[in-house]
Design a protein around this motif. Structure first.
Motif, PDB file in Angstrom:
ATOM      1  N   THR A  28      -8.036  -8.984  -3.073  1.00 42.34           N
ATOM      2  CA  THR A  28      -6.848  -9.056  -3.682  1.00 42.34           C
ATOM      3  C   THR A  28      -5.968  -9.572  -3.126  1.00 42.34           C
ATOM      4  OG1 THR A  28      -7.615  -6.607  -4.264  1.00 42.34           O
ATOM      5  CG2 THR A  28      -5.420  -7.264  -4.857  1.00 42.34           C
ATOM      6  N   PRO A 261       5.465   0.438   0.951  1.00 42.85           N
ATOM      7  CA  PRO A 261       5.792  -0.653   0.349  1.00 42.85           C
ATOM      8  C   PRO A 261       7.443  -0.604   0.138  1.00 42.85           C
ATOM      9  CG  PRO A 261       4.196   0.105  -0.971  1.00 42.85           C
ATOM     10  CD  PRO A 261       4.287   1.449   0.135  1.00 42.85           C
ATOM     11  N   GLY A 265       9.946  -3.406   2.056  1.00 35.98           N
ATOM     12  CA  GLY A 265      10.956  -4.379   1.421  1.00 35.98           C
ATOM     13  C   GLY A 265      12.066  -3.942   1.835  1.00 35.98           C
ATOM     14  N   ILE A 302       3.279  -9.019   4.605  1.00 38.84           N
ATOM     15  CA  ILE A 302       3.884  -8.047   3.725  1.00 38.84           C
ATOM     16  C   ILE A 302       2.893  -7.632   2.722  1.00 38.84           C
ATOM     17  CG2 ILE A 302       5.778  -7.464   2.229  1.00 38.84           C
ATOM     18  CD1 ILE A 302       7.527  -9.155   3.928  1.00 38.84           C
ATOM     19  N   VAL A 303       2.231  -8.396   2.055  1.00 37.55           N
ATOM     20  CA  VAL A 303       1.296  -7.879   0.838  1.00 37.55           C
ATOM     21  C   VAL A 303       0.286  -7.320   1.597  1.00 37.55           C
ATOM     22  CG1 VAL A 303       0.269  -8.798  -1.149  1.00 37.55           C
ATOM     23  CG2 VAL A 303       2.248  -9.737  -0.614  1.00 37.55           C
ATOM     24  N   THR A 306       1.454  -3.783   2.236  1.00 38.11           N
ATOM     25  CA  THR A 306       1.514  -2.892   1.169  1.00 38.11           C
ATOM     26  C   THR A 306       0.066  -2.330   0.625  1.00 38.11           C
ATOM     27  OG1 THR A 306       2.326  -4.846  -0.011  1.00 38.11           O
ATOM     28  CG2 THR A 306       3.991  -3.588   0.945  1.00 38.11           C
ATOM     29  N   LEU A 307      -0.766  -3.447   0.340  1.00 37.88           N
ATOM     30  CA  LEU A 307      -2.054  -3.287  -0.303  1.00 37.88           C
ATOM     31  C   LEU A 307      -2.657  -2.466   0.496  1.00 37.88           C
ATOM     32  CD1 LEU A 307      -3.362  -6.969  -1.331  1.00 37.88           C
ATOM     33  CD2 LEU A 307      -2.603  -4.850  -3.109  1.00 37.88           C
ATOM     34  N   TYR A 310      -1.438   0.995  -0.405  1.00 41.28           N
ATOM     35  CA  TYR A 310      -1.906   1.295  -1.757  1.00 41.28           C
ATOM     36  C   TYR A 310      -3.186   1.893  -1.768  1.00 41.28           C
ATOM     37  CZ  TYR A 310      -3.024   0.486  -6.526  1.00 41.28           C
ATOM     38  OH  TYR A 310      -3.445   0.567  -7.745  1.00 41.28           O
TER      39      TYR A 310
END
Lengths: 322, 194
Positions: A28, A261, A265, A302-303, A306-307, A310
């Motif tokens: 992802t 997340p 941010g 960052i992604v 957060t992934l 999640y």
């Protein structure tokens, strides 16, 4: 199929699950990076035109693109970038030629300290406050806590930060207003500069968590088994610890990981308030100085974070249902 | 302010269509739902910064960005509303009467979505407002030229000791706006559930 093989297969599947989720995470992440990469390539205003400025001609633009390798197909370029990332090479800064990994290392460490402290504070205040308010639903404590949480959610982070700077740093002079780090020193050698950014993050983040936890606790308190325990005359703390909380531990953990997340941010803005030299400040600099490799590195981190949060929440949900 | 309002309106319309489409059961929409989940996890500030990187500041970009960031939230909300509706009596009855899906969507589903979407719009508007304000605070001059409140707070931060009101007044203004927008949407929500 005999019972033994079924058990072995089950064990194999259990062992494979972490591996599968790591693979899903990496896949992802790679797809999100691909989308961002292509987006940056497709959108107007690429690096070549930026570097040459207004007097660029079509010829000089094409030459510059060739030098920078921008005339190759975008998927090939992405492949090269991804291959570099897998080897730990994040590319170089266009302006100075420094490797991005060297630029990003310091700020990343400082932001990590900020995020870990912020998350710890949010968990303590959010879950603690939520349980406190939820078990006393309708009381004065509940109303005060819920009202404060709602106010915190309504107010943007930078306003909270500005107020804190004004009161604690400028009027009371307790804390430094700006996160100046001694050259070559670490953030931890001057812990005072961390206080205001962490407080800001905690105030806004725990507001959200508090409301979610409070709702969960209120719901659970009306369930028959909790009611039964209370009517049996068990002390409140025992009811809370062994009858109320176990049932909602998983949703609470999910709510906590959903905070990550937001935290990542929000820290971008909060870092800017205090001129905190971290990842968020770097991200803003990457956009205003137009450094695509730096931007991609920030996106990757960052992604990725957060992934991860999640997917952690998702795996909790699955375990709860199955 | 107007940007946030307009972008929210556009995002709600887009999200409405997208959400209804995604509620249909097929492999494509399941993939679409997974994409939606991932998009929602990415911090909206990051999306905003990437788009600013590609497009630069300015009113048009800010409008686009706000709409782009808000749409997935609306789409998810609409999908969560429509999925239980599909199994409900109204849709089954219309289906048995021989209505096509487009007709059902326009005639039966959309009218039932208006009220919840309007209450959700308050929260979405506040979110959009935050985003525009954050862009201003980060120094990207989202509205081009004119000073907005967030930019004023940021620009006057350096002189906060000397002249606190230069930053404080716009800060108070932002708080008044966001808090009242929130209270208003809460009030709507409360009236609807009663």
């Amino acid at each position: 199929m005999s019972r033994g093989t079924a058990q072995i297969q089950g064990a194999g599947r259990r062992a494979a699950r972490p591996l599968a989720s790591v693979l899903a995470w990496a896949g992802t992440l790679a797809i999100v990076c691909l989308v961002v990469y292509v987006l940056l390539a497709v959108l107007p205003g690429d690096v070549a035109s930026q570097q040459l400025g207004a007097e660029a001609t079509a010829g000089s633009l094409a030459r510059e693109r060739h030098v920078l390798g921008l005339d190759r197909p975008v998927l090939l370029r992405f492949g090269g970038w991804l291959g570099g990332v897998l080897h730990g090479d994040l590319g170089t800064m266009l302006a100075t030629g420094e490797p991005v990994s060297a630029v990003i290392a310091g700020p990343l460490g400082r932001s990590a300290i900020l995020l870990v402290l912020g998350l710890a504070g949010i968990l303590v205040c959010g879950v603690g406050g939520g349980v406190l308010a939820g078990t006393r639903a309708g009381s004065r404590t509940d109303r005060a806590l819920s009202g404060a949480a709602l106010t915190m959610i309504c107010v943007p982070e930078f306003v909270v930060g500005t107020f804190l700077v004004l009161v604690l740093a400028i009027w009371l002079r307790w804390l430094p207003a700006v996160s100046l780090v001694p050259l070559g020193g670490s953030m931890l050698s001057r812990p005072a500069v961390l206080v205001l950014p962490v407080i800001t993050l905690v105030m806004v983040g725990s507001g959200m968590l508090l409301r979610q936890v409070r709702a969960l606790v209120c719901q659970q308190a009306e369930r028959p088994h909790v009611e039964a325990a209370r009517l049996a005359g068990l002390p409140g703390s025992v009811v809370l610890r062994s009858h109320l909380l176990p049932g909602i531990a998983v949703p609470i953990a999910q709510a906590c990981s959903a905070i990550v997340p937001y935290l990542v941010g929000g820290s971008v803005v909060v870092e800017r308030v205090f001129a905190f030299p971290g990842l968020g400040t770097l991200l803003v600099a990457a956009v205003s100085d137009r450094e695509p490799n730096l931007l991609m590195a920030c996106v990757l981190i960052i992604v990725g974070l957060t992934l991860m949060a999640y997917m952690f929440a998702d795996s909790l949900r699955r375990r709860n249902w199955v | 302010m107007l940007i946030a309002l307009g972008a929210t309106a556009v995002a709600i319309l887009l999200g409405l269509v997208l959400g209804i489409l995604l509620a249909a059961r097929s492999r494509v929409t399941r993939a679409g739902g997974a994409v939606l989940d991932v998009v929602l996890v990415i911090p909206s500030i990051l999306t905003m910064l990437v788009l600013i990187f590609g497009l630069g500041g300015g009113v048009a970009t800010m409008f686009l960005i706000t709409a782009a960031v808000t749409t997935p939230f609306v789409a998810r909300y609409v999908r969560s509303l429509v999925v239980p509706m599909l199994a409900g009596d109204v849709v089954v009855a219309a289906r048995l009467a021989g209505d096509g899906w487009v007709r059902i969507a326009a005639g039966e589903i959309v009218p039932r979505l208006v009220a919840p979407l309007l209450t959700d719009a308050g929260a979405r508007f506040v979110g959009a407002l935050y985003l525009v304000a954050s862009a201003g605070f980060l120094g990207f001059n989202p509205l081009g030229g004119d000073a907005d409140w967030a930019t004023m707070i940021q620009a006057n931060m350096d002189g906060l000791g000397m002249n606190p009101w230069a930053s404080l007044a716009p800060a108070v203004a932002v708080v008044l706006l966001t808090v009242s927008a929130n209270l208003l949407s809460d009030r709507w929500m409360g009236r609807r559930s009663r």
